[in-house]
Design an enzyme around this catalytic site. Structure first.
Site, PDB file in Angstrom:
ATOM      1  N   SER A 751       1.237  -1.079  -0.199  1.00  0.00           N
ATOM      2  CA  SER A 751      -0.071   0.288   0.202  1.00  0.00           C
ATOM      3  C   SER A 751       1.205   1.370  -0.495  1.00  0.00           C
ATOM      4  O   SER A 751       1.774   1.315  -1.055  1.00  0.00           O
ATOM      5  CB  SER A 751      -0.709  -0.623   0.903  1.00  0.00           C
ATOM      6  OG  SER A 751      -1.964   0.792   1.369  1.00  0.00           O
ATOM      7  N   ASP A 828      -8.557  -4.152  -6.985  1.00  0.00           N
ATOM      8  CA  ASP A 828      -8.822  -3.599  -5.543  1.00  0.00           C
ATOM      9  C   ASP A 828      -9.453  -1.538  -5.750  1.00  0.00           C
ATOM     10  O   ASP A 828      -9.517  -1.015  -6.182  1.00  0.00           O
ATOM     11  CB  ASP A 828      -7.281  -2.698  -5.392  1.00  0.00           C
ATOM     12  CG  ASP A 828      -6.887  -2.036  -4.160  1.00  0.00           C
ATOM     13  OD1 ASP A 828      -7.472  -1.833  -3.450  1.00  0.00           O
ATOM     14  OD2 ASP A 828      -5.470  -2.701  -3.472  1.00  0.00           O
ATOM     15  N   HIS A 861      -7.670  -4.985  -1.737  1.00  0.00           N
ATOM     16  CA  HIS A 861      -6.489  -4.476  -1.321  1.00  0.00           C
ATOM     17  C   HIS A 861      -5.807  -5.121  -0.175  1.00  0.00           C
ATOM     18  O   HIS A 861      -5.004  -5.562  -0.053  1.00  0.00           O
ATOM     19  CB  HIS A 861      -6.873  -3.462  -1.125  1.00  0.00           C
ATOM     20  CG  HIS A 861      -5.502  -2.196  -0.135  1.00  0.00           C
ATOM     21  ND1 HIS A 861      -4.726  -1.766  -1.425  1.00  0.00           N
ATOM     22  CD2 HIS A 861      -5.283  -1.146   1.180  1.00  0.00           C
ATOM     23  CE1 HIS A 861      -4.253  -1.145  -1.123  1.00  0.00           C
ATOM     24  NE2 HIS A 861      -3.891  -0.774   0.710  1.00  0.00           N
TER      25      HIS A 861
END
EC number: 3.4.14.5
Length: 912
Positions: A751, A828, A861
């Site tokens: 991330s 995502d 994610h």
């Protein structure tokens, strides 16, 4: 000032964690010891499910070269070519002798280097934690064990619940045996006293109930304040990270029977429901409209009627759920039950982003005949940086008059430049509203009077002018009612403020007073405070980063800012968390590390009743530690550009200063985050250090939390610049250490950490870091959501150069690295796959090919869909082993070389 009435003296208020540790000087490490648990864990399990995470299994390392003792030596695992033709015996002898001389000279040079006073940057205050004491005799942890939760401590949640008559110390317990009831409320003190007159209140006898032949199995439950009715959720389905939908029911405690929340629409899915403080009504949102169900009637009252695809009432849209409230509710009851405050969100102008699903059908609908081969697309209203934001305003519903209204505030932000980040009801129809401008660097606090339908701004703070920084959205302000008998003449509230460069607690009284009493002067930064408020004794409890930023300790302070006292033992370097009962007379204390975690319910120091009960000791984990060998953890600081930055170095078992170890840097690095902490944690980094034998280094660089706002705010407008410099400088410090192989240094993150990994190897250009791994990375901040991005970068229209600099775009520098890996989930909804695809396109355009890529179909994610979580970590581990084994070292002259010297080198196992 004298202590408040009923407060214990300072001498009596001693730390509650005495004797929880003991020291062994022989290893300079901490060893945990405590008494046996005395409570059945079943009755304390989390009211809405267990907190124990599970994950996928490990894959093997494969059939690789092994050392003589049968173990694969990764501490010095250079690339070893396979195969080679036989060489004549005499040539072998001669060349072997020559190579022996060369190796002897190299060894002598190494010894001179090792003991010749080689300099490295200075470190200070080094702390060594080693939680296992098996030495070389213990087992090695496996990736399988890390991923499947074998090494996860058992943690339990206590749901404190206020008593109908103001009782403190009541617990809501779920999952007890049938004889004791499935859902019940119990007084904490009476648990250990079988003769107590305070008997448990059984709310639900069984774990399910039937309504018109339909079996209802609760997934979440919310008792009414009077404990006569239970609001039940069943058939829960996840929406986004925090939101969900399901079927809601009302369960009557006396008759042990249930009914639909809306009898006329029992099968329709509801997004949110919550109790009136009077226990006589439930407000809920369905199809983005709000409704009210009064228990006195089966009829449902419509509060709003025009909600729909672009208009939300009482629930947040995607960006407010993700970046502002971290939850599924923007509905607030007044304490007297007369009014409901809620947000109206209009995202008509917000552009859509399509999330495609190639394998699954998240909408649950079967494709039409002939359309089965097409991917399903879910469109999200997602405001990227610089794009139109949702228009959000605060509205009110008068329950008695059945009327919706709003209140204008003079001097407030324009609709397109406003984020409403917190709503707190006070007394007598007043409500405290916190809002910021779009870039989150100007704060307004307003007080609205719903009785007179007027409002005014009572606080204005220009954070950008103060220190160049921003204000984070939070929902931690706490209303403090007036109590003249205890010295509180007016209503007030406790809030987090910036004081002397750190986040501190402040008490504002009356509510329209802009000048507070700062409660935590001279302390490190507070963490999500206040944690608890004892109105009876005039105390505020808070969690603070302790003597070192990687610690967490609990303190109390009087409302006037005097007598700050520790609740936990601050002489130990520890990490604590806590939840307080509604009256703060009791606390659920969690010791999270560095040793094996434990949990206790305790009476707070000011409570006249002394109570302590152990909930969890993690004996299974303690026993496991005695059988395994883990890495050692070294906590220290490094100085970069005048900033003292926390560092955690994980060293392999049996660490040898004379060896040359590969180094993996692991980071997250997002603004205000913290990765270097004292929590007990056996994770992927532990596996890399304890099993693969590499060193793992984590640096909380500039921009991260709990090292002061000066270090945090310097990154504003230029994300990735100072943070990557800190990682590069740290890598240079480690590269200069005698036990580090400077040719084998890598970095990885997920991330924001993925962005940082790419930005670091881009800025470094292969000079220090040779490899990098980025999972779900942001590659251009123009692609990320507006509320998060603009808080740290301003808008792209205002700061185009900053966005250009922050983007991962220098492909020439990336080509100078040996190799890097990018992994991303195609579904995502947070960091869109657009980031990785446009980045790879830049690499293709510029003929860069020293990278690998792995996409995970339909994973969001977190990357979990269809075994993806197992694959992402096993791929990461295998790729790292290949990298440190030299699999991708560049060959500048790829022509075949059959010289005798090369064949001799192959024979003795060297690479030329």
């Amino acid at each position: 000032m004298a202590a408040e009435k009923g407060e214990s003296s300072d001498e009596e208020r001693k730390p509650l964690t005495r004797d929880s540790m003991e020291y062994r000087d022989s290893s300079n490490s901490l060893h945990y010891s405590s008494s046996a648990a005395s409570l059945s864990l079943a009755v304390i399990d989390r009211i809405n499910g267990s907190t124990h995470d599970t994950g996928p299994n490990e894959i093997g390392r494969g059939d690789r070269d092994y050392s003589d003792d049968g173990e694969y030596d990764l501490e010095e695992a250079d690339y070893i070519p396979s195969g080679g033709k036989p060489v004549q015996k005499k040539v072998k002898i001669v060349l072997g002798f020559l190579l022996f001389l060369c190796l002897s000279g190299w060894s002598l040079s190494f010894v001179l280097f090792l003991f010749g006073g080689h300099e490295s940057s200075k470190t200070s205050n080094v702390y060594d934690d080693n939680i296992s004491d098996t030495g070389s005799q213990g087992n090695k942890i496996t990736l399988d064990e890390v991923l499947d939760g074998t090494w996860s401590p058992a943690f339990h949640d206590i749901s404190w619940i206020p008593g109908p008559n103001g009782e403190d110390g009541l617990l809501l317990e779920r999952g007890a045996s049938i004889s004791n009831g499935y859902l019940r409320v119990e007084d904490i003190v009476s648990r250990k006293d079988p003769k107590s007159s305070k008997k448990p209140i059984v709310l639900m006898q069984k774990a399910y109930f039937n309504v018109s032949g339909e079996a209802v199995f609760p997934s979440r439950v919310w008792p009414s304040p009077d404990l006569k009715t239970v609001l039940v959720l069943s058939n829960e389905e996840k929406n986004w990270r925090h939101s969900f939908t399901g079927k809601y029911w009302l369960f009557d405690v006396e008759s042990q029977t249930g009914q639909p929340l809306d009898p006329a629409a029992k099968d329709q899915r509801v997004q949110l429901a919550s109790w009136s403080p009077r226990s006589d009504a439930v407000v809920f949102t369905r199809d983005n409209n709000m409704f009210l169900r009064k228990l006195s009637s089966n009829e449902v009252m419509k509060i709003t009627t025009n909600g729909g695809v672009n208009l939300f009432y009482g629930v947040p849209d995607w960006v407010y759920e993700e970046e502002v409230y971290s939850g599924n509710s923007v509905t607030w009851w007044a304490d007297d039950g007369e009014y409901i405050a809620f947000l109206r969100t209009n995202e008509s102008s917000v552009p859509e982003y399509p999330v495609q699903y190639f394998v699954s059908l998240p909408n649950g609908e079967i494709s039409k005949p002939g359309e089965e081969s097409y991917p399903e697309t879910r469109k999200i209203k997602y405001p990227k940086a610089g794009a139109p934001n949702p228009i959000v305003d605060l509205q009110f519903f008068d329950v008695g008059k059945d009327e919706v209204f709003s209140v204008d505030i003079k001097g407030d932000f324009a609709d397109s430049n406003r984020l409403i980040t917190e709503v707190v009801w006070a007394s007598n129809g007043k409500v405290i509203v916190r809002s910021t401008n779009r870039e989150s660097d100007v704060l307004h606090v307003a007080v609205i009077d719903v009785l007179s339908r007027t409002g005014k701004i009572v606080r204005k703070e220009d954070i950008n002018a103060l220190d160049g920084g921003w204000v984070e959205p939070s929902q931690t302000a706490r209303f403090i009612p007036a109590d003249p008998d205890n010295g509180r003449l007016n209503d007030g509230y406790i809030d987090t403020v910036i004081y002397e460069g750190r986040d501190q607690l402040a008490y504002y009284t009356p509510v329209d007073n802009p000048n507070p009493i700062v409660l935590t002067k001279g302390h490190s930064e507070v963490v999500q405070a206040p944690s608890g408020v004892d109105l009876k004794r005039g105390l505020v409890y808070f969690v603070v980063a302790g003597n070192e930023p990687w610690e967490r300790h609990i303190y109390s302070v009087n409302f006037d800012g005097t007598s700050i006292q520790p609740v936990t033992n601050v002489s130990e370097s520890s990490y604590y968390d806590v939840s307080f009962s509604n009256g703060a007379g009791y606390a659920f204390l969690k010791y999270a590390g560095p040793q094996v975690p434990w949990q206790k319910v305790i009476s707070t120091p000011a409570n006249e009743v002394t109570f302590e009960e152990t909930i969890e000791e993690n004996n299974r984990l303690s026993e496991r530690l005695r059988q395994y060998t883990l890495e050692s953890k070294i906590y220290q600081y490094i100085d970069i550009d005048g900033f003292s930055l926390p560092v955690l170095e994980r060293r392999p078992p049996n660490f040898n200063q004379t060896k040359k170890y590969p180094v993996l840097f692991y980071l997250y690095g997002g603004p205000g985050s913290q990765t270097v902490n004292k929590k007990f944690n056996v994770d992927f980094q532990s596996y890399v250090a304890a099993n693969l034998g590499y060193i793992v280094v984590t640096v909380d660089g500039r921009g991260t939390g709990f090292i002061g706002r000066k270090a945090r705010c310097v990154i504003r407008g230029n994300l990735g610049h100072f943070e990557s410099r800190d990682q590069i400088q740290a890598a240079k410090i480690w590269a200069a250490k005698p036990y580090v192989d400077e040719s084998r240094i890598s970095i990885w993150g997920w991330s924001y950490g993925g962005f940082m990994a790419l930005k670091t190897i881009e800025q470094d250009g292969g000079r220090t870091f040779k490899y990098g791994i980025a999972v779900a990375p942001v590659t251009d901040w123009r692609y990320y959501d507006s509320i998060y991005t603009e808080r740290y970068m301003h808008t792209p229209q205002r700061n185009p150069g900053g966005y250009d600099n922050a983007a991962i775009s220098n492909t020439t520098a990336l080509a100078n690295n040996i190799r890097f890996l990018v992994m991303h989930g195609t579904a995502d909804d947070n960091v869109h796959i657009q980031n990785s695809l446009t980045f790879i396109d830049k690499l293709d355009v510029n003929n860069v090919h020293n990278y690998d890529v792995h996409f995970f179909p339909d994973s969001d994610h977190s990357i979990y869909f269809h075994n993806a979580h197992k694959i992402v970590y096993s791929r990461l581990a295998d790729w790292l082993v290949n990298a440190f084994n030299g699999e991708w070292l560049k060959t500048y002259n790829p022509a075949p070389n059959d010289s005798i010297f090369r064949r001799a080198a192959i024979w003795v196992g060297l690479s030329i």
